[in-house]
Write a protein that holds these residues in place. Sequence first.
Motif, PDB file in Angstrom:
ATOM      1  N   ILE A  10       9.029   2.624 -10.013  1.00  0.00           N
ATOM      2  CA  ILE A  10       9.565   1.749  -8.966  1.00  0.00           C
ATOM      3  C   ILE A  10      10.847   2.336  -8.362  1.00  0.00           C
ATOM      4  O   ILE A  10      11.245   1.945  -7.280  1.00  0.00           O
ATOM      5  N   LEU A  11      11.470   3.296  -9.035  1.00  0.00           N
ATOM      6  CA  LEU A  11      12.637   3.956  -8.447  1.00  0.00           C
ATOM      7  C   LEU A  11      12.238   4.919  -7.322  1.00  0.00           C
ATOM      8  O   LEU A  11      13.069   5.324  -6.523  1.00  0.00           O
ATOM      9  N   ASP A  12      10.954   5.276  -7.281  1.00  0.00           N
ATOM     10  CA  ASP A  12      10.497   6.228  -6.262  1.00  0.00           C
ATOM     11  C   ASP A  12       9.544   5.607  -5.244  1.00  0.00           C
ATOM     12  O   ASP A  12       8.918   6.321  -4.470  1.00  0.00           O
ATOM     13  N   CYS A  13       9.417   4.291  -5.239  1.00  0.00           N
ATOM     14  CA  CYS A  13       8.364   3.693  -4.406  1.00  0.00           C
ATOM     15  C   CYS A  13       8.868   3.102  -3.102  1.00  0.00           C
ATOM     16  O   CYS A  13       8.083   2.517  -2.355  1.00  0.00           O
ATOM     17  N   LEU A  14      10.159   3.264  -2.803  1.00  0.00           N
ATOM     18  CA  LEU A  14      10.697   2.731  -1.543  1.00  0.00           C
ATOM     19  C   LEU A  14       9.918   3.298  -0.348  1.00  0.00           C
ATOM     20  O   LEU A  14       9.684   4.505  -0.277  1.00  0.00           O
ATOM     21  N   ASP A  15       9.513   2.421   0.554  1.00  0.00           N
ATOM     22  CA  ASP A  15       8.805   2.792   1.794  1.00  0.00           C
ATOM     23  C   ASP A  15       7.387   3.320   1.566  1.00  0.00           C
ATOM     24  O   ASP A  15       6.729   3.717   2.521  1.00  0.00           O
ATOM     25  N   ARG A  16       6.923   3.360   0.318  1.00  0.00           N
ATOM     26  CA  ARG A  16       5.515   3.731   0.080  1.00  0.00           C
ATOM     27  C   ARG A  16       4.634   2.512   0.347  1.00  0.00           C
ATOM     28  O   ARG A  16       5.123   1.381   0.405  1.00  0.00           O
ATOM     29  N   ILE A  17       3.324   2.755   0.486  1.00  0.00           N
ATOM     30  CA  ILE A  17       2.388   1.670   0.785  1.00  0.00           C
ATOM     31  C   ILE A  17       1.695   1.234  -0.501  1.00  0.00           C
ATOM     32  O   ILE A  17       1.015   2.037  -1.153  1.00  0.00           O
ATOM     33  N   LEU A  18       1.876  -0.034  -0.848  1.00  0.00           N
ATOM     34  CA  LEU A  18       1.319  -0.571  -2.082  1.00  0.00           C
ATOM     35  C   LEU A  18      -0.211  -0.494  -2.042  1.00  0.00           C
ATOM     36  O   LEU A  18      -0.832  -0.929  -1.075  1.00  0.00           O
TER      37      LEU A  18
END
Lengths: 408, 408
Positions: A32-40
């Motif tokens: 979750i520290l690397d998921c900013l702006d990624r598409i769930l």
Amino acid sequence: MDFFNVVSVDEVKKILKENFNNLCIGLEEVSILDCLDRILGEDIISDINVPEFSRSTVDGYAIKSSDSHGCSDSLPSFLNLIGEVNMGESADIKIKSGQAIYVPTGGMIPDGADSVVMIEHVEKLDDTTIAIHRPLSYGENIVYKGDDIKKGEIILKKGKKITPQDIGVLASLGVKTVNVYKKIKFYIISTGDEIIDLDEKLKLGKIRDINGYALYSLIKKLGGEIVNRVIVKDDYKLLREEVDKALNISNIVLISGGSSVGTRDFTYDVINSFDGKGVLVHGVSIKPGKPTLIGEGKGKVIFGLPGHPVSSIIVFKTFVEYLVKEITGMKDGINKTKAIMYCNVHSSPGKETYQMVNLNEIDGKLYAVPNFGKSGLITLLSKSCGYVIIKSEEEGLYKGQEVDVYFI
Amino acid sequence: MDFFNVVSVDEVKKILKENFNNLCIGLEEVSILDCLDRILGEDIISDINVPEFSRSTVDGYAIKSSDSHGCSDSLPSFLNLIGEVNMGESADIKIKSGQAIYVPTGGMIPDGADSVVMIEHVEKLDDTTIAIHRPLSYGENIVYKGDDIKKGEIILKKGKKITPQDIGVLASLGVKTVNVYKKIKFYIISTGDEIIDLDEKLKLGKIRDINGYALYSLIKKLGGEIVNRVIVKDDYKLLREEVDKALNISNIVLISGGSSVGTRDFTYDVINSFDGKGVLVHGVSIKPGKPTLIGEGKGKVIFGLPGHPVSSIIVFKTFVEYLVKEITGMKDGINKTKAIMYCNVHSSPGKETYQMVNLNEIDGKLYAVPNFGKSGLITLLSKSCGYVIIKSEEEGLYKGQEVDVYFI
């Protein structure tokens, strides 16, 4: 030489949806520290109640609310202070009528209590006695177990572009990693004998590759991955070789320049030379952006973008972003703002017209100020933060009219 | 125990500006491929004219416009086709009256020509003769040397947050690297005996560290660097040790939780224990976010953010972002949209109130829909994309009123 067979913006979107919306991108697990702006890539379902225990929302004293009924400044209720709940610890004392227990903000509500009176409203008479001056209602200053989220509830939906607040939500649920869509792989090809890269010396007649760099950044901003960025001369064989390589290692190939009607237009033929459906769109009734090509080869998408940088950005925003959203089901919230037209803008009849604008706030009102000028290419780019759209059936936009400004 | 000495939002901004706006961050040189969303640390001045030569904006024939004057469908001008300008090459032929040279879009205008007639308006009679059916004006379809940008002009200003179109502009000028502000270094400390990280097993009375993760993502989005993220128990000595370490290796220290008035409020004392000005702000008339601390130690900035995640996000957006913009002179365009209030919202008298909202488009109108609920913490976070601000002198916002929605 093939001439354009121009179709509307909506028709192009329909063609993209029908041909490519099940392009397989796949998922990957990220922290979750690397998921900013990624598409769930999955629904997030809570496997806990939030909060997991009933908590106080204030610093105060947990009591039975009935003990406060009828009290006032002149007639306080006196309660017996029997202890304290420590932050982060289980409250193992039970409250009876006439008793109070100190609870900090976020602290667990002891059994028997149904409200918390704020310390500001309490007079502490001695170590074991408090006076309350106002009545409390049932549940006052308490968040009950599961009040916020019930176990089994969907918290975040597949397709959401993950925000900082979403990451807070994931942390609160104890989620360490999420499945997100893999980054879509792009291959950027700028074509043209006149195009040179930054390392080359500028000679008269040559110009720098603007599109390669602008597209590179637009793709990064959109969350894609750039597998390669190259410049190819106006030569059928060289272009075909490069596109062939691109189709093997990327999902979407962007070829900029070379899609206008001209003697050196090889992009059309190259797209048709691979296994697949070939050219699907050749010309769009959009201004700027008419000489746009879209095709399919080896199961991948090939865009022939106009050579003009503004056109190329508009076509990217209108069709490439649309396609990425279709593939991932991406919902990224609002990417536009309402504004007021600063002056009139004319459109081209029968075309969907995209006018670059800047935003200017004057006396609390937000104005869309068009940037004109056939010659002002760089100026147009550097001064514009977005664009307005004039539908093909509209004659133009009028000064004072409310419009949507789409951010680039 | 110190009580709050509440100051207004504007006073806090003034204090930040006066004490920290010359905090030294320094510049670094990065490739234009890596500068998206970075803050430009220098003015970019063009050392070339753009374009560097007069270019055609269409595929067509370069002529002397006087040769076309008076011509029409019934009375065409006949011109002698004497050659072709190749794309990317210098035009070394010179045109005389009665002559024409083919020029592709972007091609160099040969000496003597002052206009370009589009191929669509020309009849090619044989290899050496063309017929023109409409008159051209001087300069038609030509972009002259330096029309767009003159050598020595400032193209992008220091402080600009670099966009994809800016990167296109930089490429066009042949700029390979730019000086940008170094990423501001943040150290995140979550405090509280009840706070546990994702690796720990959740026990009754404990809650997950939401703020650490939300702040981490907000900093990333703002373009900062996170040097460390830790959880510290409510203990003066442990907290002081951690902050001491943080001040040595970061520019801004964020301590979340522990700044409320409570028996375990050590943040205030810790901030005052270092060389420096100590606590500068203790309490802000903002809702949510009142228990905010701001101080200076060892020349660095220390923020004591409220423990409540929504408050913590609001205070970050309001003050930490403001400070970063002050330090770097950052101008990042419009980060808000106009919308219409979906329903009434009441404010707290004497406080600047921040209300979380979601945006909903109904029949082409954009509505700000407030998310209420003392208990709905996660719901509040996951459903909100921004907030509206109610100034302290306002009583609230009314249904139908136009408002600014600030994006998180």
